[in-house]
Design a protein around this motif. Sequence first.
Motif, PDB file in Angstrom:
ATOM      1  N   PRO A 201     -32.179  -6.356  43.554  1.00 17.05           N
ATOM      2  CA  PRO A 201     -31.803  -7.750  43.304  1.00 17.05           C
ATOM      3  C   PRO A 201     -31.299  -8.492  44.536  1.00 17.05           C
ATOM      4  O   PRO A 201     -31.262  -9.721  44.537  1.00 17.05           O
ATOM      5  CB  PRO A 201     -30.708  -7.634  42.247  1.00 17.05           C
ATOM      6  N   TYR A 202     -30.919  -7.750  45.582  1.00 21.51           N
ATOM      7  CA  TYR A 202     -30.396  -8.395  46.788  1.00 21.51           C
ATOM      8  C   TYR A 202     -31.104  -7.870  48.035  1.00 21.51           C
ATOM      9  O   TYR A 202     -31.529  -6.720  48.089  1.00 21.51           O
ATOM     10  CB  TYR A 202     -28.884  -8.171  46.906  1.00 21.51           C
ATOM     11  N   VAL A 203     -31.188  -8.755  49.030  1.00 23.67           N
ATOM     12  CA  VAL A 203     -31.872  -8.479  50.289  1.00 23.67           C
ATOM     13  C   VAL A 203     -30.829  -8.317  51.392  1.00 23.67           C
ATOM     14  O   VAL A 203     -29.884  -9.114  51.491  1.00 23.67           O
ATOM     15  CB  VAL A 203     -32.836  -9.638  50.641  1.00 23.67           C
ATOM     16  N   PHE A 204     -30.994  -7.299  52.203  1.00 23.48           N
ATOM     17  CA  PHE A 204     -30.059  -7.040  53.301  1.00 23.48           C
ATOM     18  C   PHE A 204     -30.087  -8.164  54.332  1.00 23.48           C
ATOM     19  O   PHE A 204     -31.148  -8.639  54.725  1.00 23.48           O
ATOM     20  CB  PHE A 204     -30.428  -5.720  53.978  1.00 23.48           C
ATOM     21  N   VAL A 205     -28.880  -8.590  54.773  1.00 24.40           N
ATOM     22  CA  VAL A 205     -28.744  -9.601  55.827  1.00 24.40           C
ATOM     23  C   VAL A 205     -28.164  -8.975  57.081  1.00 24.40           C
ATOM     24  O   VAL A 205     -28.758  -9.022  58.153  1.00 24.40           O
ATOM     25  CB  VAL A 205     -27.867 -10.781  55.361  1.00 24.40           C
ATOM     26  N   GLU A 206     -26.981  -8.351  56.956  1.00 22.18           N
ATOM     27  CA  GLU A 206     -26.361  -7.732  58.131  1.00 22.18           C
ATOM     28  C   GLU A 206     -25.269  -6.765  57.706  1.00 22.18           C
ATOM     29  O   GLU A 206     -24.749  -6.838  56.586  1.00 22.18           O
ATOM     30  CB  GLU A 206     -25.747  -8.797  59.051  1.00 22.18           C
ATOM     31  N   GLN A 207     -24.944  -5.861  58.626  1.00 21.37           N
ATOM     32  CA  GLN A 207     -23.776  -5.007  58.474  1.00 21.37           C
ATOM     33  C   GLN A 207     -22.979  -5.049  59.768  1.00 21.37           C
ATOM     34  O   GLN A 207     -23.531  -4.831  60.847  1.00 21.37           O
ATOM     35  CB  GLN A 207     -24.160  -3.552  58.156  1.00 21.37           C
ATOM     36  N   VAL A 208     -21.719  -5.359  59.651  1.00 20.72           N
ATOM     37  CA  VAL A 208     -20.790  -5.274  60.772  1.00 20.72           C
ATOM     38  C   VAL A 208     -19.884  -4.091  60.480  1.00 20.72           C
ATOM     39  O   VAL A 208     -19.061  -4.129  59.560  1.00 20.72           O
ATOM     40  CB  VAL A 208     -19.974  -6.575  60.945  1.00 20.72           C
ATOM     41  N   LYS A 209     -20.077  -3.010  61.226  1.00 13.97           N
ATOM     42  CA  LYS A 209     -19.379  -1.761  60.946  1.00 13.97           C
ATOM     43  C   LYS A 209     -17.866  -1.969  60.896  1.00 13.97           C
ATOM     44  O   LYS A 209     -17.282  -2.623  61.741  1.00 13.97           O
ATOM     45  CB  LYS A 209     -19.716  -0.716  62.014  1.00 13.97           C
ATOM     46  N   GLY A 210     -17.270  -1.404  59.871  1.00 11.11           N
ATOM     47  CA  GLY A 210     -15.837  -1.484  59.703  1.00 11.11           C
ATOM     48  C   GLY A 210     -15.360  -2.783  59.087  1.00 11.11           C
ATOM     49  O   GLY A 210     -14.165  -2.929  58.804  1.00 11.11           O
ATOM     50  N   ASP A 211     -16.275  -3.738  58.842  1.00 11.43           N
ATOM     51  CA  ASP A 211     -15.849  -5.035  58.337  1.00 11.43           C
ATOM     52  C   ASP A 211     -16.577  -5.436  57.053  1.00 11.43           C
ATOM     53  O   ASP A 211     -15.960  -5.621  56.022  1.00 11.43           O
ATOM     54  CB  ASP A 211     -16.038  -6.103  59.405  1.00 11.43           C
ATOM     55  N   HIS A 212     -17.905  -5.586  57.115  1.00 12.80           N
ATOM     56  CA  HIS A 212     -18.597  -6.064  55.927  1.00 12.80           C
ATOM     57  C   HIS A 212     -20.092  -5.749  55.960  1.00 12.80           C
ATOM     58  O   HIS A 212     -20.660  -5.474  57.013  1.00 12.80           O
ATOM     59  CB  HIS A 212     -18.410  -7.579  55.762  1.00 12.80           C
ATOM     60  N   VAL A 213     -20.690  -5.812  54.778  1.00 13.12           N
ATOM     61  CA  VAL A 213     -22.140  -5.825  54.607  1.00 13.12           C
ATOM     62  C   VAL A 213     -22.470  -7.070  53.796  1.00 13.12           C
ATOM     63  O   VAL A 213     -21.864  -7.312  52.748  1.00 13.12           O
ATOM     64  CB  VAL A 213     -22.659  -4.580  53.854  1.00 13.12           C
TER      65      VAL A 213
END
Length: 515
Positions: A201-213
């Motif tokens: 249902p959702y498409v990956f945008v970004e991951q900032v390690k230790g903070d957010h996806v």
Amino acid sequence: MLSTKVRKSLAVVLLGSMVALAGCGGGQSASEPGKEGGTSSQKKVVNIGLKADPPSMDPVMSTSLYDRQVQNSIYNKLFDVDPDGKIVPVLADSYKVSEDGKTYTLTLKEGIKFHDGTDFNAEAVKFNLERGLGDKSKRKGELKLINSVTAPDAKTVVIELKEPFAPFISALTDRSGMIVSPAAVAKYGDEYINHPVGTGPYVFVEQVKGDHVTLKKNENYWDGEVKIDELNYKVFTNGTAAVQNLRSGMLDIIDEIPVKEIPTVESDPNLQVISQANMGYQGFFMNATKAPFDNQYLRQAVDRAIDRATVVKVLFNGYASPANSPFSPGNLAYGDSDKYEQPDAAVIKDLLTKGGKPDGFSFKLQISTNPVNEQFGAVIQNMLKQYNINAELEKVEYGTLIENGNNGNFQALQLGWSGRIDPDQNIYDFVVTGMPNNYGRISVPELDDALNKARAELDPAKRKELYDQAMEILHENAGYSYIYHNYDKIGLSKKISGFTYVPDGIIRTAKLDKQ
């Protein structure tokens, strides 16, 4: 499985404070860029707090619950677990099993596309199952009995097993059944972990390690409209801080409420607590290939010195249950093997003497850097001290903890498991020789034999007998110390609708909406 307990507050809504919080990022529906005041269009954003950073977006390489929380929004699986703990088809439409239990024929749903526009079909399933059998795959223990996979047409997959494997469909309700885009794997190679592509249902945008996806809605989702525009998984290793952000509206859902904070959440008229016994367990590995735990008696001494009932009482105030096995109530293999004995000083002293350390010994216990695990480590440390066993606590970032488990860089290491509906998935990969999650590195031929027979046995009663036999051997070898069974303690804003609790503890997001 037990039914969900949802605790609702009767207090009066404090409208003034909520108005003051309306500007908090993510707490309310945010206006789209370029839309003044949000009057023309509203962007619905849901923020979910996770207590640890998800290490991997690739199901084949994943070993973390926090990975699964995110992956279940990006990927669909061939099958899933429903709120009653029953297996239901997802990407698979139906399946048949041959009389000898060795041939599975899956009929797939049609007309589904991956986020990159390529087709989901039988060849994609074949690719994923074969990828899961790779040497570096964390799924090979679940899939190793596959002999061949064929795709006679676009909607049919035929899987031939080497021998009957009772947990096979259950394994496909989790990461072994998550279907990634073959085109994306070909395109990104080793970098696929940073470019995950599924049918979810959702498409990956970004991951900032230790903070957010960050994920965005799949505009063309095959299984109904996705109502949330943006999904953010935010890392909060401090549970109290997560609760504060839930109360302020900065978070909409948190994956775990600290026990001491449950009354605070219950008393907030804008929130609800979902508290439910799940299928998991917690404890720690002892590395059987490194001193001092290359000595079986010293492993046993540590295991026998832990008062499980006290751990649960001190840390969880009833929101957990003592454990001595990987099988929680409701599991096919649950039974007497989960019973535990209170510590006996004479028995522990005898084990220390047999292990050549009559005056005690020291070791390092690695724990993750969140308050719950730090408290757990401190309680274990204090229990062991009275028997002259000195546990030195090493605080390690969660991703590093998993890396150390993989490479054996530890003496003892605290990691648990979120649990699965079939007993095989709670034990096999963790204790059988050479399996990817056997961080304790025990190798006991009799244990391997019992567990291999259990996964091939189709009669539930006979399977239960084999698991009882395996647990007798495992308790004697003490490669893992089972301490307690988990409770899910999810915090939820009442602005969120469409949430359904499932006993694997995963927060399903496909049907979420927000006021």
